[in-house]
Design a protein around this motif. Structure first.
Motif, mmCIF file in Angstrom:
data_model
loop_
_atom_site.group_PDB
_atom_site.id
_atom_site.type_symbol
_atom_site.label_atom_id
_atom_site.label_comp_id
_atom_site.label_asym_id
_atom_site.label_seq_id
_atom_site.Cartn_x
_atom_site.Cartn_y
_atom_site.Cartn_z
ATOM 1 N N GLU A 1 -0.229 -23.208 4.017
ATOM 2 C CA GLU A 1 -0.256 -24.814 3.904
ATOM 3 C C GLU A 1 -0.882 -25.459 4.755
ATOM 4 O O GLU A 1 -1.898 -26.294 4.739
ATOM 5 N N ARG A 2 -1.074 -24.774 6.181
ATOM 6 C CA ARG A 2 -1.663 -25.499 7.287
ATOM 7 C C ARG A 2 -3.284 -25.143 7.026
ATOM 8 O O ARG A 2 -4.098 -26.187 7.447
ATOM 9 N N PHE A 3 -3.837 -24.189 6.566
ATOM 10 C CA PHE A 3 -5.108 -23.919 6.184
ATOM 11 C C PHE A 3 -5.598 -23.855 4.761
ATOM 12 O O PHE A 3 -6.817 -23.719 4.327
ATOM 13 N N ARG A 4 -4.741 -24.326 4.032
ATOM 14 C CA ARG A 4 -4.839 -24.270 2.542
ATOM 15 C C ARG A 4 -5.748 -23.191 2.006
ATOM 16 O O ARG A 4 -6.631 -23.080 1.301
ATOM 17 N N THR A 5 -4.995 -22.161 2.114
ATOM 18 C CA THR A 5 -5.598 -20.819 1.793
ATOM 19 C C THR A 5 -4.398 -19.738 1.391
ATOM 20 O O THR A 5 -3.307 -19.731 1.748
ATOM 21 N N PRO A 6 -4.730 -18.912 0.450
ATOM 22 C CA PRO A 6 -3.870 -17.925 0.195
ATOM 23 C C PRO A 6 -3.717 -17.017 1.238
ATOM 24 O O PRO A 6 -4.647 -16.827 2.086
ATOM 25 N N VAL A 7 -2.538 -16.030 1.476
ATOM 26 C CA VAL A 7 -2.516 -15.312 2.560
ATOM 27 C C VAL A 7 -1.745 -13.891 1.954
ATOM 28 O O VAL A 7 -0.949 -14.057 1.122
ATOM 29 N N ILE A 8 -2.433 -13.107 2.543
ATOM 30 C CA ILE A 8 -2.033 -11.888 2.142
ATOM 31 C C ILE A 8 -1.025 -11.233 3.222
ATOM 32 O O ILE A 8 -1.136 -10.851 4.501
ATOM 33 N N LEU A 9 0.136 -10.797 2.574
ATOM 34 C CA LEU A 9 1.004 -10.134 3.244
ATOM 35 C C LEU A 9 1.014 -8.556 3.037
ATOM 36 O O LEU A 9 1.333 -7.897 1.919
ATOM 37 N N ARG A 10 0.472 -7.729 3.852
ATOM 38 C CA ARG A 10 0.452 -6.393 3.661
ATOM 39 C C ARG A 10 1.466 -5.504 4.221
ATOM 40 O O ARG A 10 1.834 -5.290 5.185
ATOM 41 N N LEU A 11 1.993 -4.825 3.133
ATOM 42 C CA LEU A 11 3.063 -4.065 3.405
ATOM 43 C C LEU A 11 2.835 -2.540 3.138
ATOM 44 O O LEU A 11 1.574 -2.157 2.461
ATOM 45 N N THR A 12 3.425 -1.703 3.395
ATOM 46 C CA THR A 12 3.372 -0.346 3.144
ATOM 47 C C THR A 12 4.701 0.411 2.525
ATOM 48 O O THR A 12 5.758 -0.301 2.766
ATOM 49 N N THR A 13 4.618 1.451 1.944
ATOM 50 C CA THR A 13 5.874 2.121 1.453
ATOM 51 C C THR A 13 6.762 2.234 2.585
ATOM 52 O O THR A 13 8.068 1.937 2.235
ATOM 53 N N ARG A 14 6.590 2.710 3.659
ATOM 54 C CA ARG A 14 7.687 2.613 4.879
ATOM 55 C C ARG A 14 8.488 1.269 5.174
ATOM 56 O O ARG A 14 9.631 0.957 5.107
ATOM 57 N N ILE A 15 7.559 0.272 4.919
ATOM 58 C CA ILE A 15 8.271 -1.148 5.290
ATOM 59 C C ILE A 15 9.072 -1.621 4.206
ATOM 60 O O ILE A 15 10.083 -1.776 4.066
ATOM 61 N N ARG B 1 -7.405 10.862 8.601
ATOM 62 C CA ARG B 1 -7.779 9.762 7.689
ATOM 63 C C ARG B 1 -6.933 9.367 6.551
ATOM 64 O O ARG B 1 -7.345 8.225 6.043
ATOM 65 N N THR B 2 -6.029 10.242 6.373
ATOM 66 C CA THR B 2 -5.312 9.855 5.170
ATOM 67 C C THR B 2 -3.504 10.054 5.649
ATOM 68 O O THR B 2 -3.224 10.732 6.410
ATOM 69 N N GLY B 3 -2.920 9.451 5.027
ATOM 70 C CA GLY B 3 -1.217 9.713 5.299
ATOM 71 C C GLY B 3 -0.895 8.884 6.478
ATOM 72 O O GLY B 3 -1.615 7.942 7.100
ATOM 73 N N GLU B 4 0.334 8.697 6.462
ATOM 74 C CA GLU B 4 1.155 8.057 7.736
ATOM 75 C C GLU B 4 0.760 8.800 8.918
ATOM 76 O O GLU B 4 0.711 9.992 8.868
ATOM 77 N N ASP C 1 0.757 -1.187 -0.139
ATOM 78 C CA ASP C 1 -0.075 0.059 -0.038
ATOM 79 C C ASP C 1 0.805 1.226 0.012
ATOM 80 O O ASP C 1 1.996 1.238 0.856
ATOM 81 N N ASP C 2 0.656 2.328 -0.850
ATOM 82 C CA ASP C 2 1.235 3.645 -0.837
ATOM 83 C C ASP C 2 0.617 4.506 0.024
ATOM 84 O O ASP C 2 -0.269 5.351 -0.480
ATOM 85 N N VAL C 3 0.960 4.305 1.381
ATOM 86 C CA VAL C 3 0.323 5.418 2.257
ATOM 87 C C VAL C 3 0.948 6.610 2.131
ATOM 88 O O VAL C 3 2.117 6.382 2.120
ATOM 89 N N GLY C 4 0.190 7.667 2.184
ATOM 90 C CA GLY C 4 0.581 8.946 1.807
ATOM 91 C C GLY C 4 0.805 9.202 0.291
ATOM 92 O O GLY C 4 0.965 10.333 -0.158
ATOM 93 N N MET C 5 0.602 8.134 -0.679
ATOM 94 C CA MET C 5 0.556 8.543 -2.186
ATOM 95 C C MET C 5 1.715 8.979 -2.444
ATOM 96 O O MET C 5 1.566 10.075 -3.310
ATOM 97 N N SER C 6 2.770 8.422 -2.409
ATOM 98 C CA SER C 6 4.017 9.043 -2.971
ATOM 99 C C SER C 6 4.136 8.640 -4.445
ATOM 100 O O SER C 6 4.824 9.446 -5.123
#
Length: 623
Positions: free
Chosen positions: A158-172, A314-317, A113-118
């Protein structure tokens, strides 16, 4: 090794979040990784491509990358794909069905996610996809956690047989830190098992799988209640307890080191029971989340009183300053409202194109045209909306120039009936989502002229290769798309397709003038490589003869950053009209000799420079 023993130096790496994710993907024994370039996620796959023993590719778009990863998972291999937040919009068609089928080999989807919309057109919150698709979401707070949670994501998948989302942000993604790394794990694919009731998602097969999806979600929710990825950092000041995730956790700890904090690593499904118990230990709960009030809403729905976006932006870091301000509001203290806070002043640096960018001539030409509506797209060429060209009227999403232009054509009334409609799109964007739009234009007989800017690279994200460059992710030669033949196959008449050099302004202007007069679909393909890739060959630079320069400013209108205004003046013509004059010089060390500025120079004041030591453009390094 015991906890008291130091970690060997060889295992301690200084990595960005993107690099840490790539390292963990490799260590997890992943066999297939695919992505489409998009800031801030691009470097993940670029780094992964340097590791051995796995297949990596740039896909033509994010949907394809996710489908490639799913196919690998179906045969039992661990698979990975990465994209920026808006990329998951494109991939969501596949996502919303694979949550029903589930997975075999571990499948991890990194979404940045591009938090801060750089560098993005919106600031959407990808955590919603976890709720929408009933998938686990992991949120790291630094590079070490990005590494650790990526490894954990494969195990969870693999344990739950599901896709997993890894949510990152620009700072990470872009901030570096020390990561304790390990070695690659050997994971052999289990093989494909034919099971049409699972993999053939017709309604009769999909319907019985929905209860399985909800059972899986309930099991993951129970996991979240006990997961070590979710934990409480105790604090002595119990007036406010913070609930947070991702990099916001670091900001909370910096701003309020004595406050108790519930840190969510496995943030979806949220551990509501544990959060309720935490809330009972503090006077007030403040939810700190980037960017939407998602968890705040869920806590309130569960009967847990809390604050959040009523006092926080509501917006930005959510940096420490914003947190201090929000807590002051929560405590009823008198504070300066945001609109009264003077922002930190920095030297203005308006975005511009590179020296000799092949798009310069395109926008210089478009800026000279009148009565034209110009639908733009996502890429370096979006800068054509700015000074000095002001030659772009819209930019919505990848490939939108095609449909927007057709809509302008079909929807116009009398006030616009004499205007021409032009769509501008880059080569990579055209292959990503623009081809369908051009087919729609030809199929529905739209009166649109398309400018297809072929610079043989995904220039905006770092010059990555694409199907139009003739090279793959590893720089190896492969099939190169012939755009003229492709456009003809999509329904454009052969005589309405032109391929030209955008450095030749008269040719470009003549082609645009002629094609926009013809009331049927046409395509003008500009063929010049991006100046920052190794396809580009610079030539002899230019300079300005000061005694010949009249200050007309025509060269300035080209927009090349190698042209510098040294003096401004005014002149009154015989007619009494006052005109602005701009006297210039050319930074010869930056000039690559494209000749764009020479062509509009009436007094012929721009000439080739004498041989000097020049600095060549910095090229994107291909490994």
């Amino acid at each position: 090794m015991s906890a008291s023993q130091p970690v060997p130096a060889a295992a301690r790496l200084f990595l960005s979040g993107n690099e840490a994710v790539a390292r963990a993907v490799w260590e997890a024994g992943t066999r297939v990784a695919a992505a489409y370039p998009g800031t801030p996620s691009t470097e993940i796959l670029e780094v992964l491509a340097k590791y051995p023993d796995l297949y990596t590719e740039w896909s033509v778009n994010e949907k394809v990358s996710l489908e490639v990863a799913l196919g690998a998972s179906m045969v039992g291999a661990r698979a990975f794909c990465a994209m920026k937040h808006v990329g998951l919009n494109v991939a969501s068609d596949a996502l919303m069905t694979m949550t029903v089928t589930g997975t075999e080999g571990g499948l991890v989807i990194a979404v940045a996610d591009d938090v801060g919309m750089s560098s993005s057109q919106n600031e959407q919150d990808s955590r919603y996809w976890g709720r929408f698709a009933h998938l686990p979401v992991l949120e790291p707070a630094d590079s070490q956690e990005a590494y650790a949670m990526t490894r954990a994501a494969f195990e969870l998948s693999e344990r739950f047989r599901t896709p997993v989302i890894l949510r990152l942000t620009t700072r990470i993604c872009h901030v570096k830190g020390v990561v304790v790394a390990g070695e690659r794990e050997a994971v052999e694919p289990g093989g494909f098992t034919k099971d049409p009731r699972r993999w053939v998602m017709v309604p009769g097969n999909a319907k019985p799988r929905l209860p399985l999806m909800f059972e899986r979600e309930a099991a993951v929710r129970a996991e979240a209640e006990t997961s070590p990825l979710n934990f409480v950092v105790d604090g002595s000041d119990r007036r406010i307890g913070f609930v947070t995730s991702g990099p916001a956790f670091m900001h909370v700890r910096e701003a309020f080191p004595d406050a108790p904090v519930f840190k969510l690593g496995l943030s979806c499904p949220p551990p509501l029971d544990s959060l309720g118990k935490f809330a009972a230990t503090v006077d007030t709960v403040l939810v700190v989340e980037e960017t939407e009030p998602l968890l705040e809403t869920e806590l309130k729905a569960a009967g847990i009183a809390c604050h959040g976006k009523d006092v926080l932006p509501r917006t930005g870091e959510l940096a420490p300053d914003a947190l201090h301000l929000g807590v002051a509001r929560l405590r009823g203290e008198v504070v300066a409202e945001p609109e009264h806070v003077v922002p930190q002043q920095v030297f203005p640096r308006p975005p511009t194109m590179c020296v000799a960018c092949p798009h310069l001539g395109v926008y210089y030409t478009l800026s000279q045209m009148r009565n034209v509506m110009i639908a733009g797209d996502i890429g370096c060429y979006t800068l054509g909306a700015g000074h000095p060209w002001n030659a772009l009227d819209s930019c919505i999403s990848m490939g939108a120039s095609m449909g927007t232009a057709l809509g302008m054509d079909k929807g116009r009334g009398k006030v616009d009936e004499n205007k021409k409609v032009v769509a501008v799109i880059g080569d990579s964007t055209f292959m990503h989502m623009g081809m369908q739009g051009l087919l729609d234009i030809t199929w529905n007989r739209g009166n649109v002229t398309v400018l297809l800017l072929d610079n043989r690279a995904v220039g905006m994200t770092g010059g990555q290769d694409n199907p139009g460059s003739g090279r793959d992710l590893h720089g190896e030669e492969t099939t190169r798309v012939d755009f003229a033949k492709l456009c003809e196959a999509l329904g454009v008449k052969k005589e309405r397709i032109r391929v030209l050099d955008p450095y030749q302004l008269p040719v470009l202007f003549k082609a645009l003038r002629e094609e926009t007069k013809i009331e049927e679909p046409s395509v003008i393909i500009t063929d010049r490589p991006c100046v920052l890739i190794d396809h580009y060959v610079p030539t002899k630079p230019y300079l300005v003869k000061e005694d010949r320069c009249t200050g007309c400013g025509n060269c300035v209108d080209v927009g090349c950053p190698a042209i510098h205004v040294t003096r401004r003046d005014k002149e009154v013509k015989a007619s009494g009209k006052e005109v602005d004059l701009s006297f210039v010089r050319i930074d010869t060390s930056a000039c690559t000799g494209c000749g764009l500025c020479v062509q509009p120079c009436a007094p012929e004041a721009i000439i080739h420079a004498e041989p000097v030591q020049t600095l060549q453009p910095v090229q994107f390094v291909r490994k």
